[in-house]
Design a protein around this motif. Structure first.
Motif, PDB file in Angstrom:
ATOM      1  N   SER A  30       0.838  -1.203   0.000  1.00 34.73           N
ATOM      2  CA  SER A  30       0.000   0.000   0.000  1.00 34.73           C
ATOM      3  C   SER A  30       0.865   1.242   0.000  1.00 34.73           C
ATOM      4  O   SER A  30       1.862   1.313   0.729  1.00 34.73           O
ATOM      5  N   ASP A  31       0.504   2.206  -0.842  1.00 31.52           N
ATOM      6  CA  ASP A  31       1.335   3.400  -0.974  1.00 31.52           C
ATOM      7  C   ASP A  31       0.539   4.690  -0.828  1.00 31.52           C
ATOM      8  O   ASP A  31       1.061   5.787  -1.056  1.00 31.52           O
ATOM      9  N   TYR A  32      -0.724   4.567  -0.460  1.00 32.94           N
ATOM     10  CA  TYR A  32      -1.556   5.757  -0.275  1.00 32.94           C
ATOM     11  C   TYR A  32      -2.553   5.456   0.827  1.00 32.94           C
ATOM     12  O   TYR A  32      -3.172   4.379   0.856  1.00 32.94           O
ATOM     13  N   PHE A  33      -2.724   6.425   1.727  1.00 29.83           N
ATOM     14  CA  PHE A  33      -3.548   6.209   2.907  1.00 29.83           C
ATOM     15  C   PHE A  33      -4.419   7.440   3.147  1.00 29.83           C
ATOM     16  O   PHE A  33      -3.988   8.580   2.928  1.00 29.83           O
ATOM     17  N   ILE A  34      -5.623   7.173   3.611  1.00 34.72           N
ATOM     18  CA  ILE A  34      -6.564   8.271   3.889  1.00 34.72           C
ATOM     19  C   ILE A  34      -7.193   8.034   5.258  1.00 34.72           C
ATOM     20  O   ILE A  34      -7.485   6.886   5.624  1.00 34.72           O
ATOM     21  N   TRP A  35      -7.449   9.122   5.958  1.00 30.91           N
ATOM     22  CA  TRP A  35      -8.299   9.089   7.146  1.00 30.91           C
ATOM     23  C   TRP A  35      -9.640   9.725   6.815  1.00 30.91           C
ATOM     24  O   TRP A  35      -9.705  10.808   6.213  1.00 30.91           O
ATOM     25  N   TYR A  36     -10.706   9.021   7.243  1.00 26.72           N
ATOM     26  CA  TYR A  36     -12.057   9.529   7.070  1.00 26.72           C
ATOM     27  C   TYR A  36     -12.729   9.643   8.430  1.00 26.72           C
ATOM     28  O   TYR A  36     -12.475   8.856   9.346  1.00 26.72           O
ATOM     29  N   ASP A  49      -4.823  12.887   3.823  1.00 25.57           N
ATOM     30  CA  ASP A  49      -4.214  11.728   3.177  1.00 25.57           C
ATOM     31  C   ASP A  49      -2.697  11.830   3.243  1.00 25.57           C
ATOM     32  O   ASP A  49      -2.135  12.886   3.568  1.00 25.57           O
ATOM     33  N   ILE A  50      -2.049  10.723   2.954  1.00 23.08           N
ATOM     34  CA  ILE A  50      -0.585  10.705   2.947  1.00 23.08           C
ATOM     35  C   ILE A  50      -0.109   9.640   1.974  1.00 23.08           C
ATOM     36  O   ILE A  50      -0.705   8.552   1.878  1.00 23.08           O
ATOM     37  N   ARG A  51       0.940   9.961   1.247  1.00 27.10           N
ATOM     38  CA  ARG A  51       1.555   8.987   0.350  1.00 27.10           C
ATOM     39  C   ARG A  51       2.724   8.325   1.053  1.00 27.10           C
ATOM     40  O   ARG A  51       3.273   8.870   2.006  1.00 27.10           O
ATOM     41  N   SER A  52       3.128   7.166   0.555  1.00 29.72           N
ATOM     42  CA  SER A  52       4.126   6.369   1.266  1.00 29.72           C
ATOM     43  C   SER A  52       5.525   6.970   1.203  1.00 29.72           C
ATOM     44  O   SER A  52       6.421   6.507   1.913  1.00 29.72           O
TER      45      SER A  52
ATOM     46  N   ARG B  99      -5.595   6.995  -9.032  1.00 31.58           N
ATOM     47  CA  ARG B  99      -4.883   6.453  -7.883  1.00 31.58           C
ATOM     48  C   ARG B  99      -4.321   7.583  -7.060  1.00 31.58           C
ATOM     49  O   ARG B  99      -4.028   8.646  -7.572  1.00 31.58           O
ATOM     50  N   ALA B 100      -4.154   7.295  -5.763  1.00 28.79           N
ATOM     51  CA  ALA B 100      -3.549   8.267  -4.852  1.00 28.79           C
ATOM     52  C   ALA B 100      -4.272   9.604  -4.902  1.00 28.79           C
ATOM     53  O   ALA B 100      -3.653  10.665  -4.881  1.00 28.79           O
ATOM     54  N   GLN B 101      -5.591   9.518  -4.979  1.00 30.89           N
ATOM     55  CA  GLN B 101      -6.434  10.711  -4.972  1.00 30.89           C
ATOM     56  C   GLN B 101      -7.533  10.488  -3.948  1.00 30.89           C
ATOM     57  O   GLN B 101      -8.091   9.391  -3.868  1.00 30.89           O
ATOM     58  N   PRO B 102      -7.872  11.525  -3.186  1.00 26.73           N
ATOM     59  CA  PRO B 102      -8.959  11.322  -2.220  1.00 26.73           C
ATOM     60  C   PRO B 102     -10.274  11.030  -2.923  1.00 26.73           C
ATOM     61  O   PRO B 102     -10.598  11.676  -3.936  1.00 26.73           O
TER      62      PRO B 102
END
Lengths: 113, 114
Positions: A30-36, A49-52, B99-102
């Motif tokens: 996984s290389d992209y993460f989001i908090w909701y 969000d944050i990228r790896s 990808r890598a987009q909210p």
């Protein structure tokens, strides 16, 4: 992602305290993460969000920390307010998953005044 | 601030009936998604849609499900013959990029199958 001993289903804090919500993600690719944030009767609302390629990102009153070594993500909320009470989800994305976000178990944050 | 809108907010249907859930994604977004959330559980990915085609779908998205963009603004999820286990919150989301987009979510449709 799934939690492995770090996930707390509920967190109760006093107004004005700092809150830390943890998430252990499952896929090392996984290389992209989001908090909701999800309030009752509403859909998930994007927080940050944050990228790896980063290990820290700050927003307004929120900070996300990423530790890829132990596959751990955290959301820090400064000066927590009653309006922050909600369920918080982390979500991850990888090339393998394509466009799909994989959600973790939520943490219910309760803020008392 | 632009948002994703979903209708209806609550749909009650008899088992075996067809339902159509509707969504209006954010206007300059190109990627559209459906997710579902069974009560008390995680949000689960169903399908993604781009350029009038399905990009990805999960195992949940079987032959009873279909998606369509009938015009320039609406995005629909159809469940052909509903089952009791289809009862859930269904969320539509949209994003600018792949990808890598909210992904930005609507407030969902609560589907109750009787």
């Amino acid at each position: 992602g799934e939690s492995v001993g770090l996930h707390l289903p509920t967190l109760s804090v006093q107004e004005g305290d700092n809150s830390i919500i943890n998430c252990a993600y499952s896929n090392s690719a996984s290389d992209y993460f989001i908090w909701y944030k999800q309030e009752s009767g509403k859909g998930p609302q994007f927080i940050i969000d944050i990228r790896s390629n980063m290990d820290k990102r700050q927003g307004q009153r929120v900070t996300v920390l990423l530790n890829k070594t132990v596959k751990h993500l955290s959301l820090q909320i400064a000066a927590t307010q009653p309006g922050d009470s909600a369920v918080y989800f982390c979500a991850e994305n990888s090339n393998q998953a394509g466009t799909a976000l994989i959600f973790g178990k939520g943490t219910t944050l309760s803020v008392s005044s | 601030e632009p948002e994703v809108t979903q209708t209806p907010s609550h749909q009650v249907t008899q088992m075996g009936q067809e339902v159509i859930l509707r969504c209006v994604p954010i206007s300059n977004h190109l990627y559209f998604y459906w997710y579902r959330q069974i009560l008390g559980q995680k949000v689960e990915f169903l399908v993604s849609f781009y350029n009038n085609e399905i990009s990805e779908k999960s195992e949940i998205f079987d032959d009873q499900f279909s998606v369509e963009r009938p015009d320039g603004s609406n995005f629909t999820l159809k469940i052909r013959s509903t089952k009791l286990e289809d009862s859930a919150m269904y969320f539509c989301a949209s994003s600018r990029g792949q990808r890598a987009q909210p992904q930005h979510f609507g407030d969902g449709t609560r589907l109750s199958i009787l």
